[in-house]
Design a protein around this motif. Structure first.
Motif, mmCIF file in Angstrom:
data_model
loop_
_atom_site.group_PDB
_atom_site.id
_atom_site.type_symbol
_atom_site.label_atom_id
_atom_site.label_comp_id
_atom_site.label_asym_id
_atom_site.label_seq_id
_atom_site.Cartn_x
_atom_site.Cartn_y
_atom_site.Cartn_z
ATOM 1 N N GLU A 71 -6.540 -6.113 -22.449
ATOM 2 C CA GLU A 71 -5.477 -6.177 -23.439
ATOM 3 C C GLU A 71 -5.023 -4.775 -23.803
ATOM 4 O O GLU A 71 -5.838 -3.866 -23.985
ATOM 5 C CB GLU A 71 -5.962 -6.902 -24.696
ATOM 6 N N ASP A 117 -4.263 -2.723 -26.327
ATOM 7 C CA ASP A 117 -4.426 -2.659 -27.781
ATOM 8 C C ASP A 117 -5.395 -1.530 -28.093
ATOM 9 O O ASP A 117 -6.392 -1.361 -27.399
ATOM 10 C CB ASP A 117 -4.986 -3.998 -28.295
ATOM 11 N N GLN A 155 -12.622 1.178 -34.992
ATOM 12 C CA GLN A 155 -12.531 0.018 -35.862
ATOM 13 C C GLN A 155 -12.805 0.407 -37.314
ATOM 14 O O GLN A 155 -12.104 -0.028 -38.237
ATOM 15 C CB GLN A 155 -13.523 -1.049 -35.396
ATOM 16 N N LYS A 187 -11.001 -6.132 -28.589
ATOM 17 C CA LYS A 187 -11.240 -7.446 -29.190
ATOM 18 C C LYS A 187 -12.643 -7.919 -28.819
ATOM 19 O O LYS A 187 -12.892 -8.364 -27.704
ATOM 20 C CB LYS A 187 -10.192 -8.447 -28.691
ATOM 21 N N TRP A 188 -13.575 -7.805 -29.759
ATOM 22 C CA TRP A 188 -14.944 -8.239 -29.500
ATOM 23 C C TRP A 188 -15.002 -9.759 -29.351
ATOM 24 O O TRP A 188 -14.354 -10.496 -30.093
ATOM 25 C CB TRP A 188 -15.875 -7.832 -30.643
ATOM 26 N N ASN A 189 -15.774 -10.189 -28.387
ATOM 27 C CA ASN A 189 -16.012 -11.621 -28.189
ATOM 28 C C ASN A 189 -17.344 -11.967 -28.855
ATOM 29 O O ASN A 189 -18.400 -11.505 -28.435
ATOM 30 C CB ASN A 189 -16.053 -11.939 -26.687
ATOM 31 N N ASP A 190 -17.289 -12.785 -29.892
ATOM 32 C CA ASP A 190 -18.500 -13.113 -30.650
ATOM 33 C C ASP A 190 -19.564 -13.783 -29.793
ATOM 34 O O ASP A 190 -20.752 -13.764 -30.130
ATOM 35 C CB ASP A 190 -18.154 -14.016 -31.838
ATOM 36 N N TRP A 194 -10.268 -1.311 -19.873
ATOM 37 C CA TRP A 194 -9.541 -1.206 -21.145
ATOM 38 C C TRP A 194 -9.673 0.210 -21.706
ATOM 39 O O TRP A 194 -8.684 0.813 -22.148
ATOM 40 C CB TRP A 194 -10.099 -2.223 -22.152
#
Length: 882
Positions: free
Chosen positions: A613, A615, A98, A619-622, A155
């Motif tokens: 996903e 990717d 990231q 995709k971090w989940n808040d 993932w």
């Protein structure tokens, strides 16, 4: 320069010939320990990349004859992880991707530079035991609790190149590594040349040393060091001394490999092999099966060594064939090791090799043993168990029936677990346990219902041969039903005890016991209510469970009474070595291992149905309480961590000897009233969903609050046990996390004062990461355990060692002083002296010298760069294309 062609029965390959060093007059490799030869081959193979000279090779080769430390850059060939330590390393890798994307760099370029395997084995808990449905129910709960973690791992498996995941319920990391993943000799393509070379493995679990039984050099490191290796950064090591241990004699009847391992652990701890290579050789090796060797090699962290190495010999080749390796693979191992002088024979008994120190260990001196109640090295004969117990115990009184007493008292056993990689890789131990159970059942002996009994084998092969031998039903009859394939009880995932049992322990303040076939028995590790923990062989786990108490001399007192009223002793049900050998020979086959590992990477339907996903950026989940982006690549975290002198530092903790990484970064369940528990409740997590510290290692908010939160931690700044300290400026007692926040808000640097063996135990990177996030900049101890000291150094925390004969007590330090550490902004050298000045409230000063335990120049360089993460960031920003 050093390459030669090796012709095998199947193909010709290139090798970096050790003999070429001898022929060119550089090094007489015949004199060298096996481990040094493997290190030398690695340096030769990577000489150009590492910028090494022939003089560097000579220095390494002379290390065993010299006390002069030699520092080398080192490149392993593979990294192995388990899920508890692997998840935080992957979180760091994802966070790094990231950060690269934010810098305009393609994140897909961030991949492991060498192969990485992760085995999911640390998440199964013994919530259900003693029933046929225990395995399926525990596995169901494991997936239910860990779905988010497992989706993350799936993932990662698809997103990172060169990264493989072994899904849940396939076995314990080290047993899977030993029986399936390890090749011993690898083939790699380099510049279109087929190159053969030894495997060298580092792992994020301290018991990675188990692979040494196969003649593979490997040891445990912290996740921090593993991450560096994964990103292609050489690991800097100080070439260790090599202690040779000549094995002679043979085991007596009634003695197991566990007894040998516990006895060797006691011997080598006493001899102080901390940070050294231990190499076994001699005529007694041919009387140790490879699983016997694995039991001993596994315990290297317990005897303090970097590794406990067994060279390749005929037994190694037999094991490779037994575990399903192809003829071409076994032939390569044999030909390569013989060509390179890495093959042990009775003629190569060690007379020509030069060791830093030499010991002899006679197998015939070993007797049935128990280690406990708090440390693996505290071994004793089984007849002395009663004397070792923390409370005074009276001789056992037989109740005159065939059913043991279920009344709990001091010394009662409440957990009996056949678990852990140490012993469940050993068919002799496991078949022996099954035969003992069979005889006990035939006599009508039973286990008290108050004992949580469980069987957690290291691989599917174990249940395979126990079923084939017809012994599993007898284990089940005594309550030892299969509960899962994983570390389970040994790592503290023992679940809850029976409600009435827990109530009795609390109300009567009982000191009760656990017996397990594991390798760690530190206080509070196995279960928070169990104060005494004993390591024994699998057959002895059952024997103690039958007795129901540690208040017994098994050599002279009965375990119980048969249905007919006859007193039954241990000797009545102990199987002979011939009985065990007969069943081992008739049941163990390569087919069992092939079947166990045929689909090891595929997982069951639940694993296959996990969604992820596609990717390169996760995709971090808040809202997640399991995963948060790593804080270690954030620039703001390092604003106040400039290297150099420390002034006006305060003591966060003042602790005694043998502080383990369990004390620093706890395992097991998260208590509701802990700082981490309160945080989870603030996030609206129900108590039933707290899960364990290990399962939440992807969330730094939980882990930093769990650092130094162990319920049995004794901090000398306060009178109570647990995660508490004194906020010195106001004199308030508070939890460690809250105190650290107050200090950090004031920009006050923090230190820790400690005794001997600071950081012993598991290779737990969060023990250093959590210390870092608490604002600690230095730890001053009498001595450090190898892996934790290295982890502290790589996080930019300065390890300082009191001078010999000194400690905080001899210096009359109270922990209330203000400390200055002088000279850290000057050019530093490994092991140099560093001055510390402690100023008391009345202005008087105590000045003392310490030894800088940044042991290599690379560690010093990392300290000056504020730690490994900032160093990695800098290197990759320069090297990667935008």
């Amino acid at each position: 320069m050093y390459q030669q062609t090796l012709s095998t029965a199947y193909e010709s390959v290139r090798i970096h010939s050790l003999q070429s060093l001898k022929h060119r007059g550089i090094v007489n490799v015949d004199d060298l320990p096996f481990t040094m030869k493997i290190l030398l081959e690695s340096l030769m193979r990577n000489q150009s990349r590492l910028g090494l000279t022939e003089q560097d090779l000579i220095q390494v080769a002379r290390r065993t004859r010299s006390n002069e430390p030699v520092e080398i850059p080192f490149l392993p060939t593979r990294v192995i992880m388990q899920d508890a330590s692997g998840v935080p390393a992957l979180v760091d890798m994802v966070s790094f991707r990231q950060r690269m994307m934010e810098e305009g760099i393609n994140p897909s370029q961030v991949n492991p530079a060498i192969p990485v395997d992760l085995v999911i084995d640390h998440s199964v808990q013994v919530d259900y035991s003693g029933s046929e449905s225990a395995f399926s129910k525990n596995l169901h709960l494991e997936y239910e609790r860990n779905q988010e973690r497992y989706e993350f791992l799936k993932w990662a498996q698809q997103s990172f190149k060169g990264f493989r995941v072994i899904p849940p319920a396939n076995g314990i990391i080290h047993q899977v590594n030993l029986e399936c993943l390890t090749k011993v000799v690898q083939l790699t393509n380099h510049d279109q040349v087929r190159m053969a070379h030894p495997e060298i493995i580092i792992g994020t679990d301290s018991h990675t040393t188990m692979v040494n039984a196969l003649g593979v050099l490997g040891w445990g490191v912290g996740g921090i060091e593993a991450e560096a290796a994964m990103l292609g950064i050489p690991v800097s090591i100080s070439v260790p001394e090599v202690v040779g241990v000549e094995i002679t004699g043979q085991m007596n009847e009634g003695v197991t490999a566990t007894d040998v391992a516990l006895t060797i652990t006691q011997l080598l701890r006493k001899h102080n092999v901390v940070g050294k290579f231990v190499e076994f050789f001699g005529p007694g090796l041919k009387r140790l099966s490879l699983p016997d060797r694995a039991t001993i090699a596994n315990m290297a962290p317990e005897y303090g060594a970097t590794c406990g190495f067994f060279p390749v010999d005929e037994e190694t080749l037999t094991f490779l064939r037994m575990t399903g390796k192809r003829d071409v693979e076994v032939n390569l191992v044999e030909q390569y090791c013989k060509e390179q002088g890495l093959f042990h024979t009775s003629e190569s008994s060690g007379n020509r090799r030069v060791y830093s120190d030499l010991l002899t260990f006679d197998l015939q001196t070993v007797e049935a043993s128990v280690s406990g109640p708090r440390r693996p090295q505290d071994r004793m004969p089984i007849r002395e168990v009663r004397k070792s117990f923390p409370k005074s115990l009276s001789p056992i009184q037989s109740n005159g029936t065939n059913t043991p007493s279920t009344e709990l008292k001091d010394g009662s056993i409440v957990i009996a677990a056949i678990t852990s990689c140490t012993n469940t890789s050993n068919p002799v131990n496991m078949i022996g346990a099954g035969l003992l159970a069979k005889k006990a059942v035939e006599y009508g002996l039973t286990v008290p219902k108050s004992i949580q009994t469980s069987l957690a084998p290291g691989s599917k092969a174990v249940t395979g041969y126990l079923q084939k031998a017809g012994l599993l039903p007898y284990l089940e009859k005594l309550g030892f039903y299969h509960a899962g394939y994983g570390c389970a009880v040994c790592v503290g995932n023992s679940g809850k005890l029976d409600e009435e049992v827990e109530k009795s322990i609390k109300e009567q303040d009982l000191t009760v016991a656990a017996v397990l076939s594991g390798n760690r028995n530190f206080e509070g590790r196995i279960h928070a209510l169990v104060k005494a923990n004993y390591l024994v062989s699998p057959p002895l786990v059952i024997a103690f469970a039958l007795a129901g108490t540690m208040d017994i001399d098994m050599e002279s007192e009965p375990l119980g009474r048969s249905i007919s009223g006859k007193e039954i002793y241990l000797k009545d049900i102990w199987p002979s070595s011939d009985e065990i050998a007969s069943i081992v020979n008739s049941t163990i086959s390569s087919e069992i291992f092939r079947e166990a590992y045929e689909h090891v990477f595929e997982g069951d339907e639940r694993w296959q149905s996990l969604e992820y996903e596609d990717d390169p950026i996760f995709k971090w989940n808040d809202q997640s309480t399991y995963f948060k982006a790593s804080p270690f690549f954030k620039a703001e975290l390092n604003e106040h961590r400039q290297p150099g002198e420390m002034n006006q530092a305060k003591v966060l903790l003042m602790v005694g000897d043998s502080i383990t990484t369990d004390h620093i970064s706890p395992v097991g369940q998260i208590p509701y009233d802990s700082t981490a528990g309160k945080y989870l409740m603030e996030q609206d997590v129900e108590l039933a969903d707290f899960n364990s510290y290990g399962s939440r290692r992807g969330n730094y908010e939980v882990l930093v609050r769990g650092t130094f939160a162990h319920p049995r931690l004794k901090n000398k700044l306060v009178d109570k046990t647990g995660g508490y300290t004194l906020y010195v400026p106001s004199g308030e007692e508070m939890d460690v996390y809250s105190a650290s926040i107050k200090y950090q808000q004031e920009n006050t640097p923090l230190i820790i004062l400690a005794g001997k063996d600071y950081g012993m135990g598991s290779a737990r990177d969060w023990a250093a990461k959590g210390t870092y996030l608490l604002g600690v900049k230095a730890v001053i101890a009498e001595s450090f355990e190898r892996i934790h000291r290295s982890n502290l150094a790589m996080m930019g925390i300065v390890p300082l060692q009191f001078m010999p004969g000194e400690n905080y007590e001899s210096l009359n330090l109270t922990g209330l002083e203000t400390f200055s550490i002088i000279g850290l902004n000057e050019p530093l050298s490994p092991f140099q002296e560093v001055m510390v000045v402690a100023t008391k409230e009345n202005g008087s000063k105590t000045t003392f010298q310490t030894v800088l335990r940044l042991d290599t120049r690379m560690e010093i360089e990392l300290y000056m760069k504020k730690g490994i993460f900032q160093s990695i960031l800098g290197q990759w920003e320069k090297s990667l294309t935008r």
